[in-house]
Design an enzyme around this catalytic site. Structure first.
Site, short mmCIF file in Angstrom:
data_model
loop_
_atom_site.label_atom_id
_atom_site.label_comp_id
_atom_site.label_asym_id
_atom_site.label_seq_id
_atom_site.Cartn_x
_atom_site.Cartn_y
_atom_site.Cartn_z
N ASP A 235 1.94 -5.38 12.43
CA ASP A 235 1.18 -6.28 11.45
C ASP A 235 2.24 -7.37 11.03
OD1 ASP A 235 -0.82 -7.15 9.63
OD2 ASP A 235 -1.88 -5.55 9.66
N HIS A 258 2.79 -9.84 12.94
CA HIS A 258 1.89 -10.98 12.66
C HIS A 258 2.49 -12.04 11.90
CE1 HIS A 258 -1.92 -8.24 13.33
NE2 HIS A 258 -0.99 -8.09 14.19
#
Ligand SMILES: *[C@@H]1O[C@H](CO)[C@@H](O)[C@H](O)[C@H]1NC(C)=O
Ligand SMILES: *[C@@H]1O[C@H](CO)[C@@H](O)[C@H](O)[C@H]1NC(C)=O
Ligand SMILES: *[C@@H]1O[C@H](CO)[C@@H](O)[C@H](O)[C@H]1NC(C)=O
Ligand SMILES: *[C@@H]1O[C@H](CO)[C@@H](O)[C@H](O)[C@H]1NC(C)=O
Ligand SMILES: *[C@@H]1O[C@H](CO)[C@@H](O)[C@H](O)[C@H]1NC(C)=O
Ligand SMILES: *[C@@H]1O[C@H](CO)[C@@H](O)[C@H](O)[C@H]1NC(C)=O
Length: 412
Positions: A235, A258
């Protein structure tokens, strides 16, 4: 090591020299609280939490001298810790945790205690945690269940979130340096309500497909530096959230993951504010997004004075993004009459490649727009030769100079 005065006879590993060197400058002497002396087994099987808490209690509350207490986690051993919280305030103005050994979390089915976080630190000023140790959250036993966090039913969503690996709350003057934090069940490191934090030389690693495993999450904090660290997770590498100001992020290598995110801000109509965030000299490799600001509809605060400079992308998807319509669960994504204001954001000296076509996406709210967005010397190429790249904006006000692709969608 001439300034070292030890109150107990302990085997001093070379690693201790790191701490000692740091304190010679200020003349502080150290008192060592070795977790083995407080009953830790370090065999990777028996629960060492009570021993760690005894060592902490002695170092934090019982240290009778002016020396700086050092909770020492020795090398070549693996300590199993069930969820636990180290509490302040401590008697001394500074306290060290010297992490040389390995810590492991229980697997999910043996988890007892707080579902929020594995290792928590509360209300401790002057906490310095450093060393070359490894902190392993054994997250693989959680990840298969984490995906249900994306369930539109919020009750289910929360239940499916893995605990934070380490959470620091109300810890002023925090320093984290040198250790590895791997395979967190959820976000790896969360810092909240802290002033004056420096994080450097960390290794934060989890598989790219491990759900919701942010690297570093910051909320409600001021004066934060995150430097020279390697973050590869499933993430956000770094997420800067509501109530945070004066943040410097430099020398981060990120990916998979991310990317580096501000937000998301404005959930539940919140008055969320983030300002003075400056990201410098970071490399993002194969991340799902690069650098972005995301806000949900209906919020009230602002994200302002934010800059990204000297960023390199390698095969990044969605490299540059401002998204004021963020709606991850795709439910109730209606338009509201309020929004987090986004202004004074610059992207300067950015280059690299992207797997996406739309490499610059500034998608702003129809009522407020994004104000004073600046792009200068931004050159993003397709990572596959022959592909095209483009930029899009909605309601974005600002100026672009020297960019490829051309950005001609700004409003004045
Ligand atoms: C830890 O293990 C390493 C490598 O086996 C060894 O060199 C070192 O002396 C050990 N340290 C301690 C304190 O046992
Ligand atoms: C951080 O500083 C602010 C303002 O100086 C203060 O109000 C707040 O209590 C401090 N935070 C902590 C955790 O001490
Ligand atoms: C939101 O919070 C900021 C900073 O704390 C404050 O200045 C502002 O007045 C608040 N806005 C609203 C609409 O409550
Ligand atoms: C933007 O942030 C920088 C660094 O924190 C600060 O020096 C500067 O004053 C801020 N600018 C504004 C307009 O607040
Ligand atoms: C970023 O890199 C440039 C060029 O190497 C260097 O001049 C600058 O000092 C660096 N900035 C930071 C904040 O590390
Ligand atoms: C919200 O407004 C934007 C901009 O006008 C528009 O593109 C979008 O379709 C609207 N979304 C909804 C759910 O109405």
């Amino acid at each position: 090591m001439g300034c070292l005065k030890l109150r107990r006879h302990v085997v001093i590993s070379l690693l201790l020299a790191i701490v000692v060197a740091a304190d010679c400058a200020t003349g502080g002497a150290l008192t060592i609280f070795n977790v083995l002396r407080y009953g830790a087994a370090g065999n990777g099987r028996s629960d060492d939490s009570p021993a760690f808490l005894r060592a902490w209690e002695a170092a934090c509350k019982g240290n009778p001298t002016k020396n700086i207490p050092v909770v020492y986690v020795p090398p070549n051993r693996t300590f199993l810790l069930t969820p636990l919280a180290f509490l302040g305030p401590c008697k001394s103005q500074r306290i060290y945790v010297l992490m040389s050994g390995k810590l492991i979390a229980p697997v999910k089915r043996e988890w007892k205690g707080s579902p929020d976080a594995w290792i928590q630190f509360f209300g401790i000023n002057g906490l310095v945690m450093k060393g070359k140790g490894v902190i392993d959250g054994q997250g693989s036993t959680w990840w298969p269940d984490n995906t249900c966090r994306n369930d539109p039913d919020p009750a289910k969503g929360v239940a499916c979130k893995g605990p934070y690996g380490m959470m620091f709350r109300n810890c002023d003057g925090l320093r984290l340096k040198g250790f590895s934090k791997i395979n967190g069940p959820g976000s790896h490191i969360k810092i909240t309500k802290a002033n004056n934090t420096v994080i450097s030389n960390l290794w934060i690693i989890a598989p790219g497909d491990s759900p919701n495993t942010d690297g570093i999450d910051i909320t409600s904090s001021t004066d934060v530096q995150i430097r020279n660290s390697f973050i590869a997770t499933g993430d956000d590498c770094v997420a800067i959230n509501a109530g945070t100001s004066n943040v410097y992020v430099t020398g981060i290598t990120c990916g998979p993951g991310h990317g580096i995110s501000i937000g998301s801000l404005g959930h539940g109509g919140g008055n969320d504010t983030v300002e003075n965030v400056h990201v410098r000299n970071c490399t993002l490799k194969g991340t799902l997004t690069g650098v972005r600001i995301k806000t949900v509809q209906g919020g009230k605060g602002y994200a302002r004075n934010i800059s990204f400079k000297g960023i390199k992308f390698e095969a990044v998807d969605n490299p540059i993004q401002i998204e004021q319509f963020y709606c991850p669960l795709k439910v109730n994504c209606r338009n509201y009459t309020s929004a987090i204001a986004v202004s004074d954001v610059s992207f300067v000296g950015i280059s690299g490649t992207s797997v996406a076509q739309n490499v610059i996406n500034l998608n702003c709210n129809q009522l407020f727009g994004c104000k004073n967005i600046r792009l200068d010397r931004v050159y993003i190429q397709p990572s596959i030769a022959g592909n095209k790249v483009s930029a899009t904006c909605n309601n974005a006000h600002g100026k672009a100079t020297h960019t490829r692709p051309m950005v001609n969608c700004f409003l004045p």
